[in-house]
Write a protein that holds these residues in place. Structure first.
Motif, PDB file in Angstrom:
ATOM      1  N   PRO A 127      27.828  44.195  44.667  1.00  0.00           N
ATOM      2  CA  PRO A 127      28.709  43.028  45.390  1.00  0.00           C
ATOM      3  C   PRO A 127      29.716  42.634  44.542  1.00  0.00           C
ATOM      4  O   PRO A 127      29.875  42.530  43.174  1.00  0.00           O
ATOM      5  CB  PRO A 127      27.606  41.883  45.383  1.00  0.00           C
ATOM      6  N   CYS A 128      31.027  42.088  45.088  1.00  0.00           N
ATOM      7  CA  CYS A 128      32.089  41.422  44.577  1.00  0.00           C
ATOM      8  C   CYS A 128      31.516  40.228  43.839  1.00  0.00           C
ATOM      9  O   CYS A 128      30.816  39.583  44.106  1.00  0.00           O
ATOM     10  CB  CYS A 128      32.824  41.094  45.560  1.00  0.00           C
ATOM     11  N   ALA A 129      32.179  40.050  42.490  1.00  0.00           N
ATOM     12  CA  ALA A 129      32.143  39.162  41.562  1.00  0.00           C
ATOM     13  C   ALA A 129      31.903  37.796  42.296  1.00  0.00           C
ATOM     14  O   ALA A 129      31.282  36.801  42.189  1.00  0.00           O
ATOM     15  CB  ALA A 129      32.775  39.127  40.330  1.00  0.00           C
ATOM     16  N   ILE A 130      33.099  37.676  43.165  1.00  0.00           N
ATOM     17  CA  ILE A 130      33.331  36.113  44.096  1.00  0.00           C
ATOM     18  C   ILE A 130      31.871  36.038  44.685  1.00  0.00           C
ATOM     19  O   ILE A 130      31.509  35.072  44.794  1.00  0.00           O
ATOM     20  CB  ILE A 130      34.486  36.231  44.704  1.00  0.00           C
TER      21      ILE A 130
ATOM     22  N   ARG B  61      28.953  37.194  44.220  1.00  0.00           N
ATOM     23  CA  ARG B  61      27.863  36.994  43.340  1.00  0.00           C
ATOM     24  C   ARG B  61      27.801  35.365  42.953  1.00  0.00           C
ATOM     25  O   ARG B  61      26.837  34.858  42.857  1.00  0.00           O
ATOM     26  CB  ARG B  61      27.860  37.699  42.074  1.00  0.00           C
ATOM     27  N   ILE B  62      29.008  34.862  42.561  1.00  0.00           N
ATOM     28  CA  ILE B  62      29.044  33.354  42.203  1.00  0.00           C
ATOM     29  C   ILE B  62      28.751  32.571  43.160  1.00  0.00           C
ATOM     30  O   ILE B  62      27.894  31.550  42.930  1.00  0.00           O
ATOM     31  CB  ILE B  62      30.546  33.258  41.565  1.00  0.00           C
ATOM     32  N   MET B  63      29.381  32.838  44.357  1.00  0.00           N
ATOM     33  CA  MET B  63      29.200  31.948  45.574  1.00  0.00           C
ATOM     34  C   MET B  63      27.466  31.842  45.974  1.00  0.00           C
ATOM     35  O   MET B  63      26.993  30.983  46.380  1.00  0.00           O
ATOM     36  CB  MET B  63      29.621  32.317  46.849  1.00  0.00           C
TER      37      MET B  63
ATOM     38  N   GLU C  12      25.240  32.604  43.908  1.00  0.00           N
ATOM     39  CA  GLU C  12      24.365  31.820  42.794  1.00  0.00           C
ATOM     40  C   GLU C  12      24.267  30.307  43.037  1.00  0.00           C
ATOM     41  O   GLU C  12      23.358  29.703  43.008  1.00  0.00           O
ATOM     42  CB  GLU C  12      25.051  31.971  41.428  1.00  0.00           C
TER      43      GLU C  12
END
Lengths: 162, 162
Positions: free
Chosen positions: B111-114, B116-118, B120
């Motif tokens: 998955p895209c880093a964006i 993953r942060i969202m 989390e």
């Protein structure tokens, strides 16, 4: 409860704007083309960033957007709130006050226990988003994106900056 | 991004249902009256709880709702997801794949880093809501609500249970 697609769009756009050299701007057209997005809708989302003071705008044929702050000073929460607004995800309508067993006109001055728990959850969400900056995101992307794509994208962007 | 009003409604209703003695049911009409809510709309919200298996329903003149589980086994998240659905608040449309600088057809499998942060942040929100049970809520309310209102409400409810 689902965030607008524009949240995804502007996060990606800000990651690109974070790599622009000082004084350079990138147009909505280029940002839309790079991400495969409808230019008119993206334009509205970028205007939200501008209204929130997160980006500077330059007009004219070579105009566009650039970040108004250093990437380390812009958090995910700043960017998301520019699009979604800064209000809490739970609105308390204080329905406990409607209970017919209460003395007429009486209501506690402190917030309802349900609202407090909901707001704590909201704050847990915001806290995570406040803890990640655009600089953190760019550092992760620089590690994860294949070097040829990373360099090619930078070159593509630089050709289009005004 | 704002949760539906029905989330507030069903949390308050579940707090009341948590106090019913075994085998007793409370009608939509009484729950609506107690909270000053429109019966028809509340009815739909309570049906969501039923469909999620959080409450049992009894039909007929003395019918209504009761909890399907002990208050200590029902979390805020269970109740909220019954109304709002269990999907993540951020949907990743993988727009990185539209980048014209990528080799045709290539996209990372992770998955895209964006996203993953969202996700989390979404999980921080869910984690808080998963950590609070209906039993916790009732214990807090029992401490905070004025004793005469607390007792009066219980009496009001008991007169109306079927």
């Amino acid at each position: 409860m689902i965030l607008k697609s524009q949240v995804e769009w502007v996060l990606h756009c800000c990651a690109i704007l974070a790599s622009l050299p000082d004084g350079r701007f990138l147009s909505t057209k280029s940002l839309a083309e790079l991400h495969g997005l409808p230019k008119e809708y993206l334009s509205k989302a970028l205007q939200s960033l501008s209204q929130a003071g997160l980006v500077h705008t330059s007009l004219g044929p070579s105009g566009g957007y650039r970040l108004a702050k250093a990437p380390g000073e812009l958090t995910f929460l700043d960017i998301i709130e520019a699009v979604e607004g800064g209000g809490r995800t739970f609105v308390c309508n204080n329905i406990r006050a409607n209970n017919p067993c209460r003395p007429k006109g009486y209501c506690e001055s402190s917030p309802c226990a349900i609202a407090r728990i909901m707001w704590e959850a909201d704050e847990a969400w915001r806290g995570k988003l406040r803890s990640v900056t655009l600089a953190d995101l760019v550092a992760t992307l620089a590690e994860e994106v294949r070097p040829d794509i990373w360099a090619g994208t930078f070159e593509w962007v630089m050709k289009r900056t005004g």
